[in-house]
Scaffold this motif. Sequence first.
Motif, PDB file in Angstrom:
ATOM      1  N   GLU A  43     -30.824  24.600 -22.499  1.00  0.00           N
ATOM      2  CA  GLU A  43     -29.546  24.620 -21.800  1.00  0.00           C
ATOM      3  C   GLU A  43     -28.420  24.425 -22.808  1.00  0.00           C
ATOM      4  O   GLU A  43     -28.559  23.628 -23.736  1.00  0.00           O
ATOM      5  N   PRO A  44     -27.299  25.134 -22.618  1.00  0.00           N
ATOM      6  CA  PRO A  44     -26.176  24.934 -23.540  1.00  0.00           C
ATOM      7  C   PRO A  44     -25.655  23.514 -23.418  1.00  0.00           C
ATOM      8  O   PRO A  44     -25.656  22.923 -22.339  1.00  0.00           O
ATOM      9  N   LEU A  45     -25.237  22.959 -24.528  1.00  0.00           N
ATOM     10  CA  LEU A  45     -24.641  21.631 -24.543  1.00  0.00           C
ATOM     11  C   LEU A  45     -23.164  21.808 -24.238  1.00  0.00           C
ATOM     12  O   LEU A  45     -22.421  22.388 -25.019  1.00  0.00           O
ATOM     13  N   ARG A  46     -22.767  21.335 -23.088  1.00  0.00           N
ATOM     14  CA  ARG A  46     -21.371  21.453 -22.684  1.00  0.00           C
ATOM     15  C   ARG A  46     -20.668  20.137 -22.978  1.00  0.00           C
ATOM     16  O   ARG A  46     -21.200  19.077 -22.713  1.00  0.00           O
ATOM     17  N   ARG A  47     -19.506  20.228 -23.512  1.00  0.00           N
ATOM     18  CA  ARG A  47     -18.716  19.029 -23.770  1.00  0.00           C
ATOM     19  C   ARG A  47     -18.252  18.466 -22.431  1.00  0.00           C
ATOM     20  O   ARG A  47     -17.782  19.199 -21.575  1.00  0.00           O
ATOM     21  N   ARG A  48     -18.408  17.165 -22.288  1.00  0.00           N
ATOM     22  CA  ARG A  48     -17.972  16.521 -21.064  1.00  0.00           C
ATOM     23  C   ARG A  48     -16.461  16.395 -21.065  1.00  0.00           C
ATOM     24  O   ARG A  48     -15.852  16.156 -22.092  1.00  0.00           O
ATOM     25  N   SER A  49     -15.878  16.550 -19.907  1.00  0.00           N
ATOM     26  CA  SER A  49     -14.435  16.386 -19.800  1.00  0.00           C
ATOM     27  C   SER A  49     -14.082  14.910 -19.909  1.00  0.00           C
ATOM     28  O   SER A  49     -14.923  14.036 -19.695  1.00  0.00           O
ATOM     29  N   LEU A  50     -12.842  14.645 -20.203  1.00  0.00           N
ATOM     30  CA  LEU A  50     -12.381  13.265 -20.288  1.00  0.00           C
ATOM     31  C   LEU A  50     -12.543  12.568 -18.943  1.00  0.00           C
ATOM     32  O   LEU A  50     -12.943  11.407 -18.880  1.00  0.00           O
ATOM     33  N   LEU A  51     -12.276  13.272 -17.851  1.00  0.00           N
ATOM     34  CA  LEU A  51     -12.429  12.662 -16.530  1.00  0.00           C
ATOM     35  C   LEU A  51     -13.885  12.291 -16.252  1.00  0.00           C
ATOM     36  O   LEU A  51     -14.160  11.235 -15.683  1.00  0.00           O
ATOM     37  N   ALA A  52     -14.823  13.128 -16.668  1.00  0.00           N
ATOM     38  CA  ALA A  52     -16.243  12.807 -16.473  1.00  0.00           C
ATOM     39  C   ALA A  52     -16.632  11.586 -17.291  1.00  0.00           C
ATOM     40  O   ALA A  52     -17.386  10.729 -16.824  1.00  0.00           O
ATOM     41  N   LEU A  53     -16.123  11.492 -18.503  1.00  0.00           N
ATOM     42  CA  LEU A  53     -16.400  10.326 -19.343  1.00  0.00           C
ATOM     43  C   LEU A  53     -15.802   9.063 -18.726  1.00  0.00           C
ATOM     44  O   LEU A  53     -16.466   8.033 -18.636  1.00  0.00           O
ATOM     45  N   LEU A  54     -14.555   9.130 -18.292  1.00  0.00           N
ATOM     46  CA  LEU A  54     -13.912   7.965 -17.684  1.00  0.00           C
ATOM     47  C   LEU A  54     -14.626   7.510 -16.420  1.00  0.00           C
ATOM     48  O   LEU A  54     -14.673   6.318 -16.124  1.00  0.00           O
ATOM     49  N   ALA A  55     -15.199   8.437 -15.671  1.00  0.00           N
ATOM     50  CA  ALA A  55     -15.918   8.084 -14.446  1.00  0.00           C
ATOM     51  C   ALA A  55     -17.171   7.257 -14.739  1.00  0.00           C
ATOM     52  O   ALA A  55     -17.654   6.541 -13.870  1.00  0.00           O
ATOM     53  N   THR A  56     -17.693   7.324 -15.955  1.00  0.00           N
ATOM     54  CA  THR A  56     -18.901   6.563 -16.296  1.00  0.00           C
ATOM     55  C   THR A  56     -18.589   5.146 -16.763  1.00  0.00           C
ATOM     56  O   THR A  56     -19.488   4.329 -16.874  1.00  0.00           O
ATOM     57  N   LEU A  57     -17.316   4.851 -17.040  1.00  0.00           N
ATOM     58  CA  LEU A  57     -16.945   3.536 -17.557  1.00  0.00           C
ATOM     59  C   LEU A  57     -16.825   2.507 -16.430  1.00  0.00           C
ATOM     60  O   LEU A  57     -16.447   2.838 -15.315  1.00  0.00           O
ATOM     61  N   GLU A  58     -17.136   1.275 -16.770  1.00  0.00           N
ATOM     62  CA  GLU A  58     -16.992   0.170 -15.824  1.00  0.00           C
ATOM     63  C   GLU A  58     -15.509  -0.169 -15.667  1.00  0.00           C
ATOM     64  O   GLU A  58     -14.750  -0.103 -16.633  1.00  0.00           O
ATOM     65  N   PRO A  59     -15.088  -0.580 -14.467  1.00  0.00           N
ATOM     66  CA  PRO A  59     -13.679  -0.981 -14.292  1.00  0.00           C
ATOM     67  C   PRO A  59     -13.358  -2.221 -15.123  1.00  0.00           C
ATOM     68  O   PRO A  59     -14.230  -3.061 -15.351  1.00  0.00           O
ATOM     69  N   LEU A  60     -12.117  -2.320 -15.560  1.00  0.00           N
ATOM     70  CA  LEU A  60     -11.674  -3.482 -16.317  1.00  0.00           C
ATOM     71  C   LEU A  60     -11.457  -4.661 -15.373  1.00  0.00           C
ATOM     72  O   LEU A  60     -10.930  -4.507 -14.278  1.00  0.00           O
ATOM     73  N   GLU A  61     -11.875  -5.836 -15.789  1.00  0.00           N
ATOM     74  CA  GLU A  61     -11.701  -7.047 -14.990  1.00  0.00           C
ATOM     75  C   GLU A  61     -10.435  -7.805 -15.388  1.00  0.00           C
ATOM     76  O   GLU A  61     -10.028  -8.723 -14.689  1.00  0.00           O
ATOM     77  N   ASP A  62      -9.826  -7.449 -16.511  1.00  0.00           N
ATOM     78  CA  ASP A  62      -8.659  -8.176 -17.014  1.00  0.00           C
ATOM     79  C   ASP A  62      -7.454  -7.979 -16.108  1.00  0.00           C
ATOM     80  O   ASP A  62      -7.254  -6.912 -15.526  1.00  0.00           O
ATOM     81  N   GLU A  63      -6.651  -9.022 -16.012  1.00  0.00           N
ATOM     82  CA  GLU A  63      -5.376  -8.939 -15.311  1.00  0.00           C
ATOM     83  C   GLU A  63      -4.310  -8.509 -16.319  1.00  0.00           C
ATOM     84  O   GLU A  63      -4.232  -9.055 -17.414  1.00  0.00           O
ATOM     85  N   PHE A  64      -3.494  -7.567 -15.946  1.00  0.00           N
ATOM     86  CA  PHE A  64      -2.421  -7.128 -16.818  1.00  0.00           C
ATOM     87  C   PHE A  64      -1.109  -7.695 -16.306  1.00  0.00           C
ATOM     88  O   PHE A  64      -0.882  -7.742 -15.090  1.00  0.00           O
ATOM     89  N   PRO A  65      -0.245  -8.126 -17.214  1.00  0.00           N
ATOM     90  CA  PRO A  65       1.026  -8.712 -16.773  1.00  0.00           C
ATOM     91  C   PRO A  65       1.945  -7.651 -16.170  1.00  0.00           C
ATOM     92  O   PRO A  65       1.882  -6.483 -16.526  1.00  0.00           O
ATOM     93  N   ASP A  66       2.785  -8.101 -15.236  1.00  0.00           N
ATOM     94  CA  ASP A  66       3.802  -7.203 -14.679  1.00  0.00           C
ATOM     95  C   ASP A  66       4.863  -6.948 -15.741  1.00  0.00           C
ATOM     96  O   ASP A  66       5.205  -7.838 -16.525  1.00  0.00           O
TER      97      ASP A  66
END
Length: 78
Positions: A43-66
């Motif tokens: 199968e051809p190796l297709r480069r993953r889109s940035l959105l597909a990569l971001l979908a695999t990341l865990e959400p950040l738990e840090d609080e960001f200041p206003d």
Amino acid sequence: MPTERHVRLFRNGRNQALRIPREFELPSEEAIIRKEGDRLIIEPLRRRSLLALLATLEPLEDEFPDIDDLPPLDDVNF
């Protein structure tokens, strides 16, 4: 487009190889090969889109200041 074609296998150094006929060329410079029983699947190796990569990341738990004092849009240099 034909779905089957007879090809010959040959040796390339210590590797077994085959020439892929033009009608079966892959749209990529790299491929993934795997074996399923007696079959080889290529199968051809297709480069993953940035959105597909971001979908695999865990959400950040840090609080960001206003940020209360945003600069006006005309003063922002991009």
